[in-house]
Scaffold this motif. Structure first.
Motif, mmCIF file in Angstrom:
data_model
loop_
_atom_site.group_PDB
_atom_site.id
_atom_site.type_symbol
_atom_site.label_atom_id
_atom_site.label_comp_id
_atom_site.label_asym_id
_atom_site.label_seq_id
_atom_site.Cartn_x
_atom_site.Cartn_y
_atom_site.Cartn_z
ATOM 1 N N ARG A 1 0.881 -1.169 -0.091
ATOM 2 C CA ARG A 1 -0.039 -0.053 0.124
ATOM 3 C C ARG A 1 0.754 1.233 0.171
ATOM 4 O O ARG A 1 1.510 1.330 0.962
ATOM 5 N N HIS A 2 0.695 2.157 -0.923
ATOM 6 C CA HIS A 2 1.700 3.248 -1.175
ATOM 7 C C HIS A 2 0.979 3.968 -2.142
ATOM 8 O O HIS A 2 -0.090 3.936 -2.634
ATOM 9 N N ILE A 3 1.383 5.423 -2.376
ATOM 10 C CA ILE A 3 0.866 6.309 -3.168
ATOM 11 C C ILE A 3 0.496 5.930 -4.583
ATOM 12 O O ILE A 3 -0.297 6.229 -5.407
ATOM 13 N N ASP A 4 1.218 4.920 -5.035
ATOM 14 C CA ASP A 4 1.039 4.494 -6.573
ATOM 15 C C ASP A 4 0.234 3.221 -6.814
ATOM 16 O O ASP A 4 -0.034 2.690 -7.752
ATOM 17 N N SER A 5 -0.324 2.805 -5.542
ATOM 18 C CA SER A 5 -1.123 1.522 -5.754
ATOM 19 C C SER A 5 -2.581 2.046 -4.963
ATOM 20 O O SER A 5 -3.439 2.645 -5.327
ATOM 21 N N TYR A 6 -2.446 1.900 -3.736
ATOM 22 C CA TYR A 6 -3.690 2.099 -2.843
ATOM 23 C C TYR A 6 -3.423 2.099 -1.308
ATOM 24 O O TYR A 6 -2.509 1.654 -0.842
ATOM 25 N N TYR A 7 -4.391 2.738 -0.697
ATOM 26 C CA TYR A 7 -4.204 2.460 0.810
ATOM 27 C C TYR A 7 -5.566 1.687 1.526
ATOM 28 O O TYR A 7 -5.416 1.070 2.433
ATOM 29 N N GLU B 1 7.229 1.650 3.104
ATOM 30 C CA GLU B 1 8.341 1.460 2.202
ATOM 31 C C GLU B 1 9.627 1.295 2.510
ATOM 32 O O GLU B 1 10.629 0.995 1.921
ATOM 33 N N THR C 1 -8.175 -0.487 -6.649
ATOM 34 C CA THR C 1 -8.083 0.847 -6.575
ATOM 35 C C THR C 1 -9.468 1.771 -7.120
ATOM 36 O O THR C 1 -9.728 2.823 -7.004
ATOM 37 N N GLU D 1 -10.564 6.562 -3.404
ATOM 38 C CA GLU D 1 -10.026 7.765 -2.474
ATOM 39 C C GLU D 1 -11.237 8.564 -2.266
ATOM 40 O O GLU D 1 -11.250 9.457 -1.292
#
Length: 646
Positions: free
Chosen positions: A371-377, A418, A449, A495
Motif C-alpha cells: 500500500r503506497h501512493i502508486d497503488s492504494y491505501y 516503504e 483502486t 479515494e
C-alpha cells in the motif's frame, strides 16, 4: 435518646450546599442527600470527603460505614470538601453501572439514605429508528449525547493568538484582526499545523454559523442532515409505491462525490504497544492474516481544535477462517456477552483492525510494501466492509434532524511500509459511502483502486425492483489543472470514499489491562487455547495453595474477563465488582471480591480441575556393572519383560 441536629457545610467543584444532620447518624446515610446536590453522572462510589480543600485527609464515603458523625469531632457549622469522578461514557450514551450493593444507582427515591436496587436494566445503546428518514421534531430535547460531545458543545473552540509585533498597533489589552482568536475551522490555522481534515465539532461550528444566527434569536434548524440515496417511502403525490411508481419528490437526486472535508474521529491511540504485538503474533506463527475488534473509549484530542480521539484498551479476535490473502468471519455467537463485559469495564466497540502482511523473504523480518501512493491505501472491498460496520454503529447527536449523524467507528490496517517495516494506517469511511452501501449503489471491484457502480438491471436484463440507481458523478483535476465533473459509471477512484486519521501510542503507558498474558480466544489454529489450568495458574491456584493477592492483580486482562463471563459462575453483582477491580486496580475492592461466594466457587473448581503441582521425579538407581544411572521405571520394564505370566 435523640441528639440536637447540627448544620454541616459541603463544598465541591460544582459549588456549596448545606445539610442538616443528626450527630448520631452514620456517614453512609448522607449519600442520598449529597447526590441530590451533585450532577446526575456522578459515580457514587468515588465520592470522597476531606477536611481541607487540598492536602487534607481524604476518605471514601462508602468506607465510613459504622462511623457516626459526632465520632470524628464535627460540630455545628463545620465544612467538608467533596471530591468525585463521573461515570464512564459511551458513544451517544452514558454507561449506567449495574446496580449492586457495592455500587448503587444514583437515585433520589431513597429512604433513610439506603440505596434501592432497580428492577430492570437501563438501556445503554439508543433505540434503532424504524426509518432513516424519520425526522425528530426537537432532537436537542430527545437525543442523549455522550458527555464528551456535551463538553465539546460548551467550548467555543477559538484558537488564541499572541500580539503580532509587526502589525499590532494597540496596547496589551487591545485586540485587532491580527491577534484576535481564530475560529476552530480557520483554513489559515489548519494549513499552518498541517491538519488535513476538520474535526467533527469544528465542521459543526462552521455549518451552524451559516444555518442559524444565535445573535438574532431566530428559529433554530438542525444544521446536520444525513445523506439519503434511496427512494423515499410514503410519497405524498399519491402514486403507487416504488417500483410501481416514482416521481421527482421521492426519487433521489444525482450524487456528486467529493472528498469529505471533515472526520468524525481525528486520532487513534493504542493504550499499549503490547496490544499490537500480541495481535501480530498470530501472523508471525501462522503466516495468515487476522481481523479483530477494537474496544476502548473516546476522549478529547487537544492537538486538533475540538478534536476527538479513540483510545484502544483491548483487542478481541472473533471466530474466523484465516488465509494468506484475507479472512472470512464466522458466526459470532457470544458477541453480546463480550459487549457486556466491555460495558462493565466502561468500554465499547470503537473500531476494527486487520492485517495485510507478506514476508519479504529476506530473513530479517521485513515485509512487502503493498500500500503506497502508486497503488492504494484502502481497497474497495475494505471500504464496503468498513461502511457496513459504521452503519451498525451510528453516532447520536442533537444537531441532526434524524438524531444521528455519521459514526465514530474506525478502521485500522497493519501492513508494510516503504522501508520494509510493519506500520499501522487508520481510516474512516465517508458518510456518503455508508449511505451508498445502504442503498446498494456500489460494489467492490477486482481492482482494489476503483469502486464499481451497480447497474439498474438484473442479471437477466430486466429492470431491478430492489434498488434504484441514481446518477453518480465525481469531480477531479484534469491534465490541464481544471476541475471537471466525470460520470462515475462504471467505476470511480476509491479515494473519494474515505478519510485518513492519525494514530500513535502514549508517551507513558497507562493501560487499563496491565496483566494481559492470558491466551487469546479463537487461536486453536496455531495451538493456543484457553483452559481451566491456565486460569488456575494466572489466578495463583496451585493444588492446595491459593495466592489471593496474585489473583487480584491478575484480573486486569480483558481476555480473562471474557473467559470468566463465559463460565457463568459469578453473579451479575460479582461480575460487576470483578470488572471494576480490573479497571481500577483497587486492592481494597479486590479483597472484597475474594470474600464473595461466586469467587470462592470459582477457586474451588480451579483447585479440582485446574493447575496441579508437578510430580516429583523418581529417584535414580545405580547398579553395579553398569555405567551411570537409569530410572527405576526402566529397570521395572526390563524385569517385567522376562517374567512369565503362568
Amino acid at each position: 435518646m435523640s441528639s440536637k441536629s447540627i448544620l454541616l457545610r459541603f463544598e465541591s467543584r460544582n459549588g456549596q450546599f448545606r445539610l442538616t444532620v443528626n450527630p448520631i447518624d452514620q456517614f453512609p446515610s448522607l449519600l442520598s442527600k449529597i447526590l441530590d446536590n451533585l450532577p446526575k453522572d456522578v459515580d457514587s462510589r468515588t465520592i470522597t470527603l476531606s477536611n481541607k480543600p487540598q492536602g487534607g485527609e481524604d476518605r471514601l464515603l462508602t468506607s465510613l460505614g459504622g462511623v457516626a458523625i459526632e465520632r470524628v469531632g464535627l460540630k455545628h457549622g463545620d465544612k467538608l470538601y467533596i471530591k468525585y469522578k463521573e461515570q464512564p461514557q459511551l458513544n451517544g450514551n452514558s454507561v449506567a453501572p449495574e446496580a449492586t450493593p457495592l455500587q448503587p444507582y444514583n437515585s433520589s427515591n431513597r429512604l433513610n439514605g439506603l440505596p434501592i436496587l432497580p428492577s430492570e436494566d437501563t438501556p445503554v445503546a439508543p433505540l434503532a429508528q424504524t426509518s432513516p428518514t424519520t425526522i425528530i421534531k426537537n432532537p436537542w430535547e430527545i437525543v442523549q449525547q455522550s458527555s464528551l460531545d456535551v463538553r465539546l458543545d460548551k467550548k467555543d473552540g477559538k484558537i488564541p493568538r499572541s500580539l503580532d509585533q509587526k502589525m499590532c498597533r494597540h496596547g496589551p489589552k487591545g485586540m485587532c484582526d491580527y491577534c484576535m482568536p481564530l475560529e476552530p475551522y480557520s483554513p489559515q490555522y489548519l494549513e499552518e499545523k498541517k491538519i488535513k481534515h476538520l474535526s467533527f465539532h469544528s465542521h459543526l461550528r462552521k455549518i451552524n454559523s451559516a444555518t442559524n444566527k444565535p445573535e438574532l434569536k431566530s428559529s433554530y434548524m438542525p444544521p446536520l442532515s444525513e445523506p439519503y440515496y434511496r427512494v423515499k417511502p410514503d410519497c405524498p403525490s399519491g402514486h403507487p409505491q416504488w417500483p410501481d411508481g416514482i416521481c421527482t419528490k421521492c426519487q433521489p437526486s444525482a450524487i456528486t462525490l467529493q472528498p469529505q472535508p471533515f472526520r468524525m474521529v481525528d486520532h487513534v491511540e493504542f493504550a499499549s504497544s503490547s496490544l499490537i504485538d500480541s495481535f501480530l503474533n498470530f501472523w508471525r506463527i501462522g503466516g495468515v492474516q487476522r481481523v479483530a475488534l477494537l474496544y476502548g473509549h473516546y476522549e478529547e484530542y487537544t492537538e486538533v481544535p475540538l478534536g476527538i480521539k479513540a483510545v484502544v484498551e483491548a483487542i478481541y479476535e472473533p471466530p474466523q477462517v484465516d488465509e494468506i490473502d484475507g479472512c472470512t468471519l464466522n458466526e459470532w455467537d457470544n458477541e453480546k456477552d463480550i459487549d457486556e463485559v466491555a460495558r462493565l469495564c466502561g468500554l465499547q466497540k470503537v473500531g476494527v483492525i486487520f492485517t495485510d502482511l507478506i514476508d519479504a523473504g529476506a530473513g530479517d523480518g521485513s515485509v512487502v510494501c503493498k500500500r503506497h501512493i502508486d497503488s492504494y491505501y484502502l481497497s474497495s472491498l475494505e471500504v464496503i466492509f468498513s461502511a457496513r460496520l459504521q452503519a451498525q454503529n451510528p453516532k447520536a447527536t442533537k444537531w441532526s434532524d434524524t438524531g444521528r449523524f455519521g459514526s465514530n467507528f474506525i478502521t485500522c490496517v497493519v501492513s508494510g511500509d516503504e522501508d520494509g517495516g510493519i506500520s499501522i494506517s487508520s481510516f474512516q469511511v465517508s458518510n456518503s459511502a455508508v449511505e451508498m452501501v445502504r442503498a446498494n449503489i456500489i460494489e467492490p471491484s477486482a481492482d482494489p483502486t476503483v469502486m464499481l457502480v451497480q447497474g439498474s438491471e438484473e442479471a437477466d436484463g430486466s429492470e431491478s425492483r430492489t434498488r434504484y440507481i441514481p446518477e453518480v458523478f465525481y469531480r477531479r483535476i484534469n491534465e490541464y489543472g481544471a476541475s471537471v465533473q466525470e460520470n462515475a459509471k462504471p467505476s470511480f477512484p476509491v479515494e473519494y470514499l474515505y478519510v485518513t486519521l492519525t494514530h500513535g501510542f502514549p508517551k507513558e503507558s497507562a493501560s487499563m489491562f496491565n496483566a494481559s498474558d492470558f491466551p487469546i480466544e479463537n487461536r486453536e489454529a496455531i495451538g493456543e487455547g484457553q483452559e481451566l489450568r491456565t486460569v488456575a495458574k494466572k489466578l495463583g491456584v496451585s493444588g492446595e495453595k491459593i495466592e489471593g493477592e496474585k489473583g487480584i492483580r491478575s484480573v486486569a486482562d480483558f481476555h480473562l474477563l471474557c473467559f470468566l463471563h463465559g463460565m457463568g459462575i459469578l453473579s451479575k453483582e460479582e461480575e460487576c465488582l470483578l470488572c471494576h477491580v480490573a479497571r481500577s486496580h483497587d486492592l481494597a475492592e479486590g479483597f472484597q471480591l475474594l470474600n464473595t461466594p461466586g469467587w470462592a466457587t470459582l477457586l474451588a473448581i480451579l483447585q479440582e480441575s485446574g493447575e496441579r503441582p508437578p510430580k516429583r521425579p523418581p529417584p535414580a538407581t545405580f547398579q553395579a556393572g553398569r555405567k551411570g544411572y537409569f530410572e527405576d521405571s526402566e529397570s521395572l520394564a526390563k524385569r517385567f519383560k522376562g517374567a512369565s505370566l503362568r
